[in-house]
Design a protein around this motif. Structure first.
Motif, PDB file in Angstrom:
ATOM      1  N   CYS A  79       0.809  -1.229   0.000  1.00  0.00           N
ATOM      2  CA  CYS A  79       0.000   0.000   0.000  1.00  0.00           C
ATOM      3  C   CYS A  79       0.844   1.281   0.000  1.00  0.00           C
ATOM      4  CB  CYS A  79      -0.906  -0.055   1.230  1.00  0.00           C
ATOM      5  SG  CYS A  79      -2.002   1.320   1.384  1.00  0.00           S
ATOM      6  N   ALA A  82       3.406   1.907  -2.992  1.00  0.00           N
ATOM      7  CA  ALA A  82       2.699   2.294  -4.215  1.00  0.00           C
ATOM      8  C   ALA A  82       2.322   3.770  -4.167  1.00  0.00           C
ATOM      9  CB  ALA A  82       1.456   1.423  -4.395  1.00  0.00           C
ATOM     10  N   ALA A  83       1.749   4.189  -3.035  1.00  0.00           N
ATOM     11  CA  ALA A  83       1.367   5.596  -2.905  1.00  0.00           C
ATOM     12  C   ALA A  83       2.603   6.489  -2.962  1.00  0.00           C
ATOM     13  CB  ALA A  83       0.608   5.816  -1.598  1.00  0.00           C
ATOM     14  N   MET A  86       3.719   7.070  -6.475  1.00  0.00           N
ATOM     15  CA  MET A  86       2.822   7.990  -7.172  1.00  0.00           C
ATOM     16  C   MET A  86       3.084   9.428  -6.738  1.00  0.00           C
ATOM     17  SD  MET A  86      -0.623   5.715  -7.181  1.00  0.00           S
ATOM     18  CE  MET A  86      -1.536   6.741  -8.299  1.00  0.00           C
ATOM     19  N   ALA A  89       5.842  10.878  -8.710  1.00  0.00           N
ATOM     20  CA  ALA A  89       5.462  11.293 -10.059  1.00  0.00           C
ATOM     21  C   ALA A  89       4.633  12.569 -10.035  1.00  0.00           C
ATOM     22  CB  ALA A  89       4.679  10.175 -10.742  1.00  0.00           C
ATOM     23  N   GLU A  90       4.072  12.893  -8.889  1.00  0.00           N
ATOM     24  CA  GLU A  90       3.191  14.069  -8.797  1.00  0.00           C
ATOM     25  C   GLU A  90       3.752  15.002  -7.730  1.00  0.00           C
ATOM     26  OE1 GLU A  90       0.528  14.971 -10.607  1.00  0.00           O
ATOM     27  OE2 GLU A  90       0.518  16.785  -9.402  1.00  0.00           O
ATOM     28  N   ARG A  93       0.908  19.292  -4.139  1.00  0.00           N
ATOM     29  CA  ARG A  93       0.172  18.915  -2.934  1.00  0.00           C
ATOM     30  C   ARG A  93      -0.661  17.661  -3.166  1.00  0.00           C
ATOM     31  NH1 ARG A  93      -5.023  21.986  -2.493  1.00  0.00           N
ATOM     32  NH2 ARG A  93      -4.341  22.524  -0.421  1.00  0.00           N
ATOM     33  N   TRP A  94      -1.023  17.396  -4.428  1.00  0.00           N
ATOM     34  CA  TRP A  94      -1.860  16.220  -4.705  1.00  0.00           C
ATOM     35  C   TRP A  94      -1.097  14.929  -4.475  1.00  0.00           C
ATOM     36  CZ3 TRP A  94      -6.817  16.697  -4.637  1.00  0.00           C
ATOM     37  CH2 TRP A  94      -7.358  17.963  -4.878  1.00  0.00           C
ATOM     38  N   ILE A  97      -1.529  14.385  -0.829  1.00  0.00           N
ATOM     39  CA  ILE A  97      -2.874  13.882  -0.528  1.00  0.00           C
ATOM     40  C   ILE A  97      -2.973  12.399  -0.880  1.00  0.00           C
ATOM     41  CG2 ILE A  97      -5.305  14.088  -1.167  1.00  0.00           C
ATOM     42  CD1 ILE A  97      -4.891  17.073  -1.433  1.00  0.00           C
ATOM     43  N   THR A  98      -2.300  12.002  -1.970  1.00  0.00           N
ATOM     44  CA  THR A  98      -2.326  10.587  -2.361  1.00  0.00           C
ATOM     45  C   THR A  98      -1.712   9.720  -1.265  1.00  0.00           C
ATOM     46  OG1 THR A  98      -2.163  11.224  -4.679  1.00  0.00           O
ATOM     47  CG2 THR A  98      -1.610   8.946  -4.144  1.00  0.00           C
ATOM     48  N   ALA A 101      -4.059   9.525   1.645  1.00  0.00           N
ATOM     49  CA  ALA A 101      -5.116   8.549   1.359  1.00  0.00           C
ATOM     50  C   ALA A 101      -4.578   7.129   1.526  1.00  0.00           C
ATOM     51  CB  ALA A 101      -5.656   8.751  -0.060  1.00  0.00           C
ATOM     52  N   GLY A 102      -3.308   6.919   1.111  1.00  0.00           N
ATOM     53  CA  GLY A 102      -2.688   5.605   1.289  1.00  0.00           C
ATOM     54  C   GLY A 102      -2.605   5.225   2.759  1.00  0.00           C
ATOM     55  N   VAL A 105      -6.040   4.143   3.863  1.00  0.00           N
ATOM     56  CA  VAL A 105      -6.341   2.811   3.323  1.00  0.00           C
ATOM     57  C   VAL A 105      -5.629   1.742   4.144  1.00  0.00           C
ATOM     58  CG1 VAL A 105      -5.973   1.292   1.339  1.00  0.00           C
ATOM     59  CG2 VAL A 105      -6.842   3.596   0.981  1.00  0.00           C
TER      60      VAL A 105
END
Lengths: 119, 162
Positions: A79, A82-83, A86, A89-90, A93-94, A97-98, A101-102, A105
């Motif tokens: 989990c 992976a986050a 990501m 790659a981003e 601030r998003w 946030i990802t 969220a991870g 989860v």
């Protein structure tokens, strides 16, 4: 042993979620310190995966079945990395946030793991 | 306040993406909030597919309808995730349609499970409007459709944000 690890990993995941959520609220991407935090949580999940498999090898049975237990252990371990990738790659601030969220989860997965093991 | 500043930051980036990308390159759908969508969809793919795989292979006879619906949900999620990652206008339109299907699915199956629980001896991903998954199944398509729609506006008027 496993119950303690589940609790600690779940709390660490929530702390990571709060930390990255805070970074996002200040419009910041994830930084080196966040990645160290992610590494810590990932190591906890890895230890949990190993301990879980050792428990199974000793002949202990999860309440809700071995297949589901192992699937959740692997999911919990994958989990945060992976986050994290990501958020690499981003770089806004998003990405933070990802990762937040991870963390949420992962905390949910830990609650489910506790139920599946039957603690 | 934080939201306003983020839009200011995002504006020029989006303009660059839409400008040279138009016509030749595929437009990225996973910049900014799109990345969060991909992550949540990815989680739903893993959740729905692995759940239905386990249930179909071990106890399919118990609740064939519920497990088949979970598998279909997993496939729809997988397609949307792939479309988002792939980017481009065709993928955006395809993802938009699939999000509509997903929303219809979650509403129909959610209502179905409430009206006729006897048809579902075991839960699906979409049972009770996705309550077992923190209502993410019903919130996600709405958010995704909003995001993909915003893509349309940005393409038609690239300067609107800047």
């Amino acid at each position: 042993m496993l119950d303690v690890l589940t609790l600690v990993t779940g709390l660490a995941a929530l702390a990571l979620a709060a930390w990255c959520g805070f970074a996002a609220s200040r419009d910041q991407p994830t930084k080196d310190w966040h990645f160290i935090g992610m590494a810590v949580v990932s190591v906890l999940a890895l230890v949990q995966l190993v301990v879980g498999i050792v428990q199974l090898a000793r002949g202990e049975e999860p309440d809700q079945g071995t297949t589901i237990f192992v699937a959740y252990l692997i999911g919990a371990f994958a989990c945060i990395p992976a986050a994290g990738f990501m958020s690499l790659a981003e770089r806004t601030r998003w990405g933070s946030i990802t990762v937040a969220a991870g963390g949420v989860v992962l905390a949910v997965l830990e609650v489910r793991l506790y139920d599946i093991w039957g603690g | 306040m934080a939201v306003a500043s983020s839009e200011k930051n995002a504006g020029p980036d989006d303009g660059q993406d839409a400008g040279p990308g138009k016509g030749t390159d595929r437009r990225r759908l996973i910049s900014g909030p799109g990345m969060l969508l991909v992550w949540l969809y990815g989680v739903m793919v893993v959740g729905a597919v692995s759940r239905s795989a386990v249930q179909i292979s071990t106890e399919f006879d118990k609740a064939p309808l519920a497990y088949s619906l979970s598998a279909i949900a997993g496939i729809v999620y997988g397609f949307i995730t792939y479309s988002l990652v792939r980017g481009g206008d065709t993928a955006r339109r395809a993802a938009f349609v699939c999000c509509g299907l997903e929303l219809a699915g979650v509403l129909i199956v959610g209502t179905w499970t409430l009206v006729e629980p006897s048809a579902f001896p075991d839960a699906t991903v979409w049972s009770d409007y996705g309550m077992g998954y923190l209502f993410i199944p019903v919130l996600l398509p709405l958010t995704a459709m909003y995001w993909l729609r915003k893509g349309v506006l940005r393409q038609q008027q690239p300067d609107v944000a800047a």
